[in-house]
Design a protein around this motif. Sequence first.
Motif, PDB file in Angstrom:
ATOM      1  N   ALA A  43       0.759  -1.144  -0.097  1.00  0.00           N
ATOM      2  CA  ALA A  43      -0.062   0.073   0.080  1.00  0.00           C
ATOM      3  C   ALA A  43       0.961   1.265   0.211  1.00  0.00           C
ATOM      4  N   GLU A  44       2.115   1.010   0.475  1.00  0.00           N
ATOM      5  CA  GLU A  44       2.865   2.416   0.459  1.00  0.00           C
ATOM      6  C   GLU A  44       3.499   2.741  -0.798  1.00  0.00           C
ATOM      7  N   ILE A  45       3.833   1.549  -1.598  1.00  0.00           N
ATOM      8  CA  ILE A  45       4.169   1.748  -3.002  1.00  0.00           C
ATOM      9  C   ILE A  45       3.297   2.139  -3.751  1.00  0.00           C
ATOM     10  N   TYR A  46       1.792   1.569  -3.409  1.00  0.00           N
ATOM     11  CA  TYR A  46       0.814   1.937  -4.311  1.00  0.00           C
ATOM     12  C   TYR A  46       0.313   3.686  -3.940  1.00  0.00           C
ATOM     13  N   ASP A  47       0.190   3.986  -2.747  1.00  0.00           N
ATOM     14  CA  ASP A  47      -0.005   5.520  -2.363  1.00  0.00           C
ATOM     15  C   ASP A  47       0.971   6.293  -3.016  1.00  0.00           C
ATOM     16  N   GLN A  48       2.138   6.088  -3.199  1.00  0.00           N
ATOM     17  CA  GLN A  48       3.134   6.955  -3.951  1.00  0.00           C
ATOM     18  C   GLN A  48       2.741   7.129  -5.384  1.00  0.00           C
ATOM     19  N   VAL A  49       2.200   6.166  -6.021  1.00  0.00           N
ATOM     20  CA  VAL A  49       1.709   6.209  -7.328  1.00  0.00           C
ATOM     21  C   VAL A  49       0.671   7.057  -7.347  1.00  0.00           C
ATOM     22  N   VAL A  50      -0.529   6.873  -6.438  1.00  0.00           N
ATOM     23  CA  VAL A  50      -1.673   7.677  -6.491  1.00  0.00           C
ATOM     24  C   VAL A  50      -1.406   8.859  -6.280  1.00  0.00           C
ATOM     25  N   ALA A  51      -0.402   9.513  -5.355  1.00  0.00           N
ATOM     26  CA  ALA A  51      -0.089  10.756  -5.054  1.00  0.00           C
ATOM     27  C   ALA A  51       0.463  11.447  -6.433  1.00  0.00           C
ATOM     28  N   ILE A  52       1.377  10.921  -7.064  1.00  0.00           N
ATOM     29  CA  ILE A  52       2.094  11.331  -8.192  1.00  0.00           C
ATOM     30  C   ILE A  52       0.945  11.456  -9.474  1.00  0.00           C
ATOM     31  N   ASP A  53       0.166  10.441  -9.536  1.00  0.00           N
ATOM     32  CA  ASP A  53      -1.069  10.847 -10.506  1.00  0.00           C
ATOM     33  C   ASP A  53      -1.815  12.040 -10.170  1.00  0.00           C
ATOM     34  N   LYS A  54      -2.036  12.329  -8.992  1.00  0.00           N
ATOM     35  CA  LYS A  54      -2.749  13.407  -8.681  1.00  0.00           C
ATOM     36  C   LYS A  54      -2.155  14.646  -9.087  1.00  0.00           C
ATOM     37  N   GLU A  55      -0.752  14.725  -9.016  1.00  0.00           N
ATOM     38  CA  GLU A  55       0.121  15.743  -9.267  1.00  0.00           C
ATOM     39  C   GLU A  55       0.212  16.120 -10.808  1.00  0.00           C
ATOM     40  N   SER A  56       0.014  14.679 -11.432  1.00  0.00           N
ATOM     41  CA  SER A  56       0.274  14.812 -12.969  1.00  0.00           C
ATOM     42  C   SER A  56      -0.892  15.481 -13.398  1.00  0.00           C
ATOM     43  N   ARG A  57      -2.205  14.986 -12.956  1.00  0.00           N
ATOM     44  CA  ARG A  57      -3.529  15.775 -13.187  1.00  0.00           C
ATOM     45  C   ARG A  57      -3.527  17.138 -12.958  1.00  0.00           C
ATOM     46  N   LEU A  58      -2.874  17.415 -12.039  1.00  0.00           N
ATOM     47  CA  LEU A  58      -2.864  18.757 -11.286  1.00  0.00           C
ATOM     48  C   LEU A  58      -2.143  19.788 -12.226  1.00  0.00           C
ATOM     49  N   TYR A  59      -0.931  19.272 -12.615  1.00  0.00           N
ATOM     50  CA  TYR A  59       0.148  20.253 -13.213  1.00  0.00           C
ATOM     51  C   TYR A  59       0.152  20.138 -14.610  1.00  0.00           C
ATOM     52  N   TYR A  60      -0.098  18.742 -15.118  1.00  0.00           N
ATOM     53  CA  TYR A  60       0.117  18.576 -16.298  1.00  0.00           C
ATOM     54  C   TYR A  60      -1.056  17.928 -17.134  1.00  0.00           C
ATOM     55  N   ASN A  61      -2.382  18.207 -16.557  1.00  0.00           N
ATOM     56  CA  ASN A  61      -3.702  18.045 -17.011  1.00  0.00           C
ATOM     57  C   ASN A  61      -3.830  16.529 -17.784  1.00  0.00           C
ATOM     58  N   HIS A  62      -3.011  15.609 -17.459  1.00  0.00           N
ATOM     59  CA  HIS A  62      -3.318  14.170 -17.788  1.00  0.00           C
ATOM     60  C   HIS A  62      -2.841  13.349 -16.833  1.00  0.00           C
ATOM     61  N   PRO A  63      -3.593  12.244 -16.840  1.00  0.00           N
ATOM     62  CA  PRO A  63      -3.341  11.025 -15.767  1.00  0.00           C
ATOM     63  C   PRO A  63      -1.603  10.665 -16.051  1.00  0.00           C
ATOM     64  N   LEU A  64      -1.227  10.069 -15.029  1.00  0.00           N
ATOM     65  CA  LEU A  64       0.195   9.454 -14.980  1.00  0.00           C
ATOM     66  C   LEU A  64      -0.020   8.463 -16.180  1.00  0.00           C
ATOM     67  N   SER A  65       1.196   8.214 -17.084  1.00  0.00           N
ATOM     68  CA  SER A  65       1.253   7.482 -18.049  1.00  0.00           C
ATOM     69  C   SER A  65       2.101   6.341 -17.657  1.00  0.00           C
ATOM     70  N   ASN A  66       3.358   6.560 -17.105  1.00  0.00           N
ATOM     71  CA  ASN A  66       4.262   5.349 -16.932  1.00  0.00           C
ATOM     72  C   ASN A  66       4.706   5.253 -15.482  1.00  0.00           C
ATOM     73  N   ILE A  67       5.360   4.259 -15.000  1.00  0.00           N
ATOM     74  CA  ILE A  67       5.961   4.095 -13.789  1.00  0.00           C
ATOM     75  C   ILE A  67       7.232   3.459 -13.785  1.00  0.00           C
ATOM     76  N   VAL A  68       8.300   4.117 -13.197  1.00  0.00           N
ATOM     77  CA  VAL A  68       9.578   3.216 -12.967  1.00  0.00           C
ATOM     78  C   VAL A  68       9.984   3.123 -11.654  1.00  0.00           C
ATOM     79  N   PHE A  69       9.982   1.846 -11.260  1.00  0.00           N
ATOM     80  CA  PHE A  69      10.864   1.463 -10.201  1.00  0.00           C
ATOM     81  C   PHE A  69      12.113   1.795  -9.995  1.00  0.00           C
ATOM     82  N   MET A  70      12.507   2.943  -9.712  1.00  0.00           N
ATOM     83  CA  MET A  70      13.882   3.491  -9.840  1.00  0.00           C
ATOM     84  C   MET A  70      14.278   4.418  -8.680  1.00  0.00           C
TER      85      MET A  70
END
Length: 347
Positions: free
Chosen positions: A135-162
């Motif tokens: 859930a802690e990994i999942y939540d990081q993705v959710v938080a970034i998806d929100k920021e992507s929508r807010l700042y770049y007007n589209h949902p998150l498109s990719n994820i890297v475990f880096m």
Amino acid sequence: MQIEKKDIRALSKEQLREFFTANGDKAFRGNQVYEWLWSKVAHSFEDMTNVSKETRTMLQANFVINHIKVDTMQRSEDGTVKNAVRLHDGLVVESVLIPTNTRTTACVSSQVGCSLDCNFCATARLKRMRNLEPAEIYDQVVAIDKESRLYYNHPLSNIVFMGMGEPLMNYNNVLKAIEMIISPEGLGMSPKRIMVSTSGVPKMIKKLADDDVKFKLAVSLHSAIDEIRSRIMPFSTNFPLADLRESLEYWYKKTKSKISYEYVVWKDINDNKESIDALVKFCKYVPCKVNLIEYNPIDDGEFQQASDESINEYIKALEASGIVVKVRRSRGKDIDAACGQLANKEA
Ligand code: SAH
């Protein structure tokens, strides 16, 4: 003595269904709550409006919902966003949102600190404190998806475990998190848009292949010569390149999915002909592409980015052998968000 309540998101859907039937309710209630927890990312039981007040109180008495909290968010002049993420026990990890013209990529952490000891990486200087929960990994993705929508007007498109940590040293939790990220009951993202990067743990690469995963694999190679690799990545003494090669051949045979090699060229370390020849040879074992990453200095100068000429030598040699090679410029350097710079400086 107060018993610590369990995080409800540690339960599978089946376990949640069983919890409800064991408490005299319908199994279906488990599905409803599961949906609230994952797809609707509820932060409290109070949010679960189609669940009766009585049930919510009962859940409250038995469980907690541990959520991450974005403590600080920094924005780079190139648009990269770095989140310092506070976990329920107070520890901090970092995740990064990297925008380009066509996509936004989340770079997420899998461990607090790292189990490995790459000499050129800032995260390696933090000791590994613990693995992240799914859930802690999942939540990081959710938080970034929100920021992507807010700042770049589209949902998150990719994820890297880096981000921070070695994903294959937290194998089960990383796979569970990805399962929820791709599940229609979670975020419903395509596994083809997810890449797991490993420093190269052969046994675990084989396990990925056996588990028939559908995401992509990157390997932080940095040298195709054992002697150099074990000097800059000491843990790799235990995982010679012959074993790594065998595991990658196994991966490709099973998945038919190309490998990406991450590779930094450093002055006086691997900016020589033997290193180039060894890489070209290594690249012939399994279909692959090479990402030459710009070095992000983290310290006193033991490691320095090689000259442009040396990097061009690599490009020439790889291309002459028909190997796809890309040069990756750093993103978010001004806020310490680039590769190898994640070290909780603000925490
Ligand atoms: N442990 C995994 C996930 C971390 S990914 C792995 O090693 O693949 C982080 C990537 O950044 C890796 O490719 C790593 O080798 C690279 N890296 C680490 N320190 C770096 C630095 N100072 N500059 C550029 N790249 C770095």
